[in-house]
Write a protein that holds these residues in place. Structure first.
Motif, PDB file in Angstrom:
ATOM      1  N   SER B  41       0.847  -1.191   0.000  1.00 29.24           N
ATOM      2  CA  SER B  41       0.000   0.000   0.000  1.00 29.24           C
ATOM      3  C   SER B  41       0.876   1.233   0.000  1.00 29.24           C
ATOM      4  O   SER B  41       1.818   1.313   0.788  1.00 29.24           O
ATOM      5  CB  SER B  41      -0.892   0.027   1.238  1.00 29.24           C
ATOM      6  OG  SER B  41      -1.907  -0.913   1.105  1.00 29.24           O
ATOM      7  N   MET B  43       0.752   4.814   1.006  1.00 28.65           N
ATOM      8  CA  MET B  43      -0.098   5.671   1.825  1.00 28.65           C
ATOM      9  C   MET B  43       0.427   7.081   1.819  1.00 28.65           C
ATOM     10  O   MET B  43       1.620   7.303   1.669  1.00 28.65           O
ATOM     11  CB  MET B  43      -0.074   5.169   3.278  1.00 28.65           C
ATOM     12  CG  MET B  43      -0.820   3.891   3.497  1.00 28.65           C
ATOM     13  SD  MET B  43      -2.417   4.264   4.192  1.00 28.65           S
ATOM     14  CE  MET B  43      -3.136   2.644   4.168  1.00 28.65           C
ATOM     15  N   HIS B 206      -5.512   6.281   0.904  1.00 31.10           N
ATOM     16  CA  HIS B 206      -5.372   6.754   2.260  1.00 31.10           C
ATOM     17  C   HIS B 206      -6.460   6.160   3.151  1.00 31.10           C
ATOM     18  O   HIS B 206      -6.850   6.716   4.137  1.00 31.10           O
ATOM     19  CB  HIS B 206      -5.249   8.281   2.389  1.00 31.10           C
ATOM     20  CG  HIS B 206      -6.327   9.070   1.697  1.00 31.10           C
ATOM     21  ND1 HIS B 206      -6.038  10.174   0.942  1.00 31.10           N
ATOM     22  CD2 HIS B 206      -7.647   8.918   1.658  1.00 31.10           C
ATOM     23  CE1 HIS B 206      -7.160  10.667   0.467  1.00 31.10           C
ATOM     24  NE2 HIS B 206      -8.149   9.931   0.888  1.00 31.10           N
ATOM     25  N   LEU B 211      -4.452  -1.033   5.681  1.00 25.54           N
ATOM     26  CA  LEU B 211      -3.270  -1.396   6.465  1.00 25.54           C
ATOM     27  C   LEU B 211      -3.315  -2.859   6.898  1.00 25.54           C
ATOM     28  O   LEU B 211      -2.302  -3.546   6.908  1.00 25.54           O
ATOM     29  CB  LEU B 211      -3.171  -0.513   7.704  1.00 25.54           C
ATOM     30  CG  LEU B 211      -2.937   0.963   7.449  1.00 25.54           C
ATOM     31  CD1 LEU B 211      -2.750   1.692   8.768  1.00 25.54           C
ATOM     32  CD2 LEU B 211      -1.733   1.181   6.556  1.00 25.54           C
ATOM     33  N   SER B 214      -2.199  -5.262   3.992  1.00 30.65           N
ATOM     34  CA  SER B 214      -0.969  -5.025   3.239  1.00 30.65           C
ATOM     35  C   SER B 214       0.206  -5.754   3.861  1.00 30.65           C
ATOM     36  O   SER B 214       0.304  -5.894   5.079  1.00 30.65           O
ATOM     37  CB  SER B 214      -0.653  -3.536   3.212  1.00 30.65           C
ATOM     38  OG  SER B 214      -1.771  -2.819   2.804  1.00 30.65           O
ATOM     39  N   ARG B 216       3.329  -4.640   3.126  1.00 28.75           N
ATOM     40  CA  ARG B 216       4.164  -3.496   3.477  1.00 28.75           C
ATOM     41  C   ARG B 216       3.404  -2.208   3.189  1.00 28.75           C
ATOM     42  O   ARG B 216       2.528  -2.165   2.325  1.00 28.75           O
ATOM     43  CB  ARG B 216       5.449  -3.495   2.637  1.00 28.75           C
ATOM     44  CG  ARG B 216       6.456  -4.513   3.107  1.00 28.75           C
ATOM     45  CD  ARG B 216       7.823  -4.194   2.553  1.00 28.75           C
ATOM     46  NE  ARG B 216       7.850  -4.241   1.100  1.00 28.75           N
ATOM     47  CZ  ARG B 216       8.802  -3.662   0.373  1.00 28.75           C
ATOM     48  NH1 ARG B 216       9.759  -2.962   0.953  1.00 28.75           N
ATOM     49  NH2 ARG B 216       8.778  -3.757  -0.943  1.00 28.75           N
ATOM     50  N   ILE B 217       3.749  -1.209   3.912  1.00 29.37           N
ATOM     51  CA  ILE B 217       3.129   0.095   3.689  1.00 29.37           C
ATOM     52  C   ILE B 217       4.235   1.096   3.398  1.00 29.37           C
ATOM     53  O   ILE B 217       5.202   1.212   4.149  1.00 29.37           O
ATOM     54  CB  ILE B 217       2.317   0.572   4.910  1.00 29.37           C
ATOM     55  CG1 ILE B 217       1.134  -0.377   5.147  1.00 29.37           C
ATOM     56  CG2 ILE B 217       1.788   1.980   4.706  1.00 29.37           C
ATOM     57  CD1 ILE B 217       1.347  -1.301   6.289  1.00 29.37           C
ATOM     58  N   TRP B 219       5.058   4.915   3.040  1.00 35.26           N
ATOM     59  CA  TRP B 219       4.530   6.239   3.357  1.00 35.26           C
ATOM     60  C   TRP B 219       5.166   7.278   2.465  1.00 35.26           C
ATOM     61  O   TRP B 219       6.384   7.405   2.412  1.00 35.26           O
ATOM     62  CB  TRP B 219       4.801   6.581   4.819  1.00 35.26           C
ATOM     63  CG  TRP B 219       3.803   5.935   5.697  1.00 35.26           C
ATOM     64  CD1 TRP B 219       3.889   4.712   6.276  1.00 35.26           C
ATOM     65  CD2 TRP B 219       2.532   6.472   6.062  1.00 35.26           C
ATOM     66  NE1 TRP B 219       2.753   4.435   6.984  1.00 35.26           N
ATOM     67  CE2 TRP B 219       1.905   5.494   6.875  1.00 35.26           C
ATOM     68  CE3 TRP B 219       1.857   7.664   5.788  1.00 35.26           C
ATOM     69  CZ2 TRP B 219       0.636   5.696   7.409  1.00 35.26           C
ATOM     70  CZ3 TRP B 219       0.602   7.864   6.316  1.00 35.26           C
ATOM     71  CH2 TRP B 219      -0.001   6.874   7.120  1.00 35.26           C
ATOM     72  N   ARG B 231       3.834  -4.809   7.946  1.00 37.74           N
ATOM     73  CA  ARG B 231       2.524  -4.724   8.594  1.00 37.74           C
ATOM     74  C   ARG B 231       2.618  -4.969  10.101  1.00 37.74           C
ATOM     75  O   ARG B 231       1.985  -4.288  10.891  1.00 37.74           O
ATOM     76  CB  ARG B 231       1.573  -5.741   7.978  1.00 37.74           C
ATOM     77  CG  ARG B 231       0.236  -5.785   8.710  1.00 37.74           C
ATOM     78  CD  ARG B 231      -0.808  -6.391   7.875  1.00 37.74           C
ATOM     79  NE  ARG B 231      -0.336  -7.672   7.336  1.00 37.74           N
ATOM     80  CZ  ARG B 231      -1.018  -8.802   7.465  1.00 37.74           C
ATOM     81  NH1 ARG B 231      -2.144  -8.812   8.112  1.00 37.74           N
ATOM     82  NH2 ARG B 231      -0.571  -9.912   6.943  1.00 37.74           N
TER      83      ARG B 231
END
Lengths: 240, 251
Positions: B41, B43, B206, B211, B214, B216-217, B219, B231
């Protein structure tokens, strides 16, 4: 259609298939698009229709003015050859002689009007096609995201515009011709509707229809190519 | 295996937009490696550059500088035809606004990419039906987008994105226009596809519900990667994240 240029990538074969296959599909999608957006298509077509109707009516007027001149010429020749004419006919010839200057004026005016008609027609068609492409930027962007080639998008619009252009032009020029013919039928009587009339009418309808279709095609090139060449992200961002 | 490890890599990605005489850097040097089969994701608050990153990865827009590699192929080296081929076969796109073709039925929408792939009509229709059944719309094949709810439209879009068996699905705010429950359903569907079919999912969002699913996120903030988190590290901090997000949205 030219075959896709030889491609070094291993997927070349697939790509060629992709290039050629969708023509029938493009026709299908275009037809569907016209049918479903019928109201919108009708407005687009109306722009073309009215432009060509105007052009065709001006041209038909020119035909009648030529026919009238021709009738008078024949009568004058008959008179010179010593034929007996009715008083009405003699009055007609002398009226034409008296109005000679004005007649020439009217002819020039008609020619100007015909050029104006062509300009109005071109502007109407360009505007109609521009709108019809512009309002579909998002759709074009989506198709490109799904793997449509630029050429497919352009093809889609060309097929659609030729179709609309042809139908609207034929309808428009027949209407313009019919209206002016009816008016002249009342003022000139059936005498004007001889071989010359029908010959020139057929020619006029054919050229007007061809002209309308051609102008529609020309007017579509710029917006369609521009839309197809846009990066998909830009096309998707456009809000109408 | 090493060559196959990353499906998407970006190197020093920069995207500038010129607005009048002002140059806006939407992306300012993004280096990102995405593993095959990952659910990732992206974000960040609106205006942070995540959609721009999405467009660059998907080959929908050309970056000003830097490069994107898909399966180790530099996208900048591809010509228009090869790019179309890539969009057709390798990447599936899902949008916030669904972007279905309004004049086509659900089935026709799903079948469209198979047309571009050169599949025969019959095979395409078969594939379309199969996919619409997969997303739970087997009963609505012949409905127009306007006759479907937002969630159903997004399902059609997901089915369409899968039409040519892509290895990557790019989703730009897939839940942005949906209510909470429908959004959750869509996220679950994406997760299922990721798990069962091994599709790499890259989602710009967003939506904090993302979250949970996922791997991995990433940013993004002001066109740069602020941090990348696994995560398991992030679960406890959701509340905090939400506040940060709110502060940033006024852009």
């Amino acid at each position: 259609m030219s075959v896709a240029s030889a491609n070094s990538s291993p997927a070349g074969g697939d790509k060629r298939r992709q290039m050629q296959l969708p023509f029938s599909k493009a026709v299908e999608i275009s037809l569907k698009s016209v049918r479903i957006r019928f109201a919108r298509s009708l407005i687009t077509a109306a722009g073309i229709f009215l432009g060509i109707a105007f052009y065709s009516s001006v041209q038909t007027s020119a035909v009648f003015s030529d026919i009238q001149a021709d009738i008078i010429r024949v009568k004058r020749e008959q008179l010179a050859a010593g034929a007996k004419l009715t008083p009405d006919e003699i009055r007609m010839i002398s009226a034409a002689d008296a109005n000679k200057a004005e007649e020439n004026n009217a002819k020039t005016r008609l020619q100007w009007l015909s050029i104006m008609g062509l300009i109005v027609c071109t502007v109407g068609i360009t505007n109609a096609m521009l709108m019809s492409v512009t309002e579909r930027y998002k759709e074009i962007g989506t198709m490109k995201c799904l793997g449509a080639l630029d050429s497919f998008v352009v093809k889609l619009f060309f097929i659609e515009s030729c179709l609309l252009g042809f139908i609207a032009s034929v309808a428009g020029c027949v209407l313009g011709w019919l209206l002016i013919s009816l008016v002249n039928l009342i003022s000139l009587g059936p005498a004007a509707f001889g071989v010359m009339f029908w010959q020139r009418s057929l020619l006029l309808i054919a050229t007007s229809a061809a002209l309308g279709t051609f102008l529609t095609f020309i007017a579509t090139i710029a917006p369609a190519v521009r839309a197809a060449k846009m990066p998909p992200a830009a096309a998707l961002r456009v809000e109408i | 295996m090493a060559a196959n490890e990353y499906i998407v890599r970006t190197k020093g990605l920069v995207k500038e937009y010129t607005m009048g005489d002002q140059v806006l850097k939407a992306l300012n040097g993004v280096d990102l490696d995405i593993y095959r089969g990952e659910y990732i994701s992206i974000m960040g608050p609106s205006g942070s550059g995540k959609s721009t990153l999405f467009n660059a990865i998907g080959g929908l827009d050309k970056p000003t500088a830097g490069s994107v590699f898909i399966n180790d192929v530099d996208m900048a080296q591809l010509d228009a035809k090869e790019l179309a081929y890539l969009r057709c076969h390798t990447i599936g796109y899902i949008f916030q606004t669904f972007n279905l073709i309004p004049v086509m039925t659900a089935l026709e929408n799903v079948t469209l990419p198979t047309v571009f792939a050169g599949m025969s009509t019959d095979d395409g229709i078969e594939r379309g039906i199969e996919l619409l059944e997969l997303v739970g719309l087997g009963e609505r094949l012949h409905h127009k987008p306007s006759e479907l709810s937002g969630g159903q439209q997004q399902r059609v879009a997901i089915a369409r994105s899968l039409a040519n068996n892509p290895s990557i699905i790019l989703a730009d705010e897939p839940t942005g226009n949906l209510d909470l429950r429908t959004g959750t359903e869509i996220i679950e569907l994406l997760r299922k596809l990721n798990k069962e079919q091994g599709v790499t999912i890259i989602s710009a969002t967003h939506d904090l519900k993302m979250l949970d699913v996922s791997d991995r996120i990433v940013w993004i903030r002001d066109g740069r990667i602020a941090k990348i988190e696994e995560r398991k590290d992030i679960e406890i901090k959701v509340g905090e994240m939400e506040r940060e997000g709110e502060n940033e949205t006024a852009h």
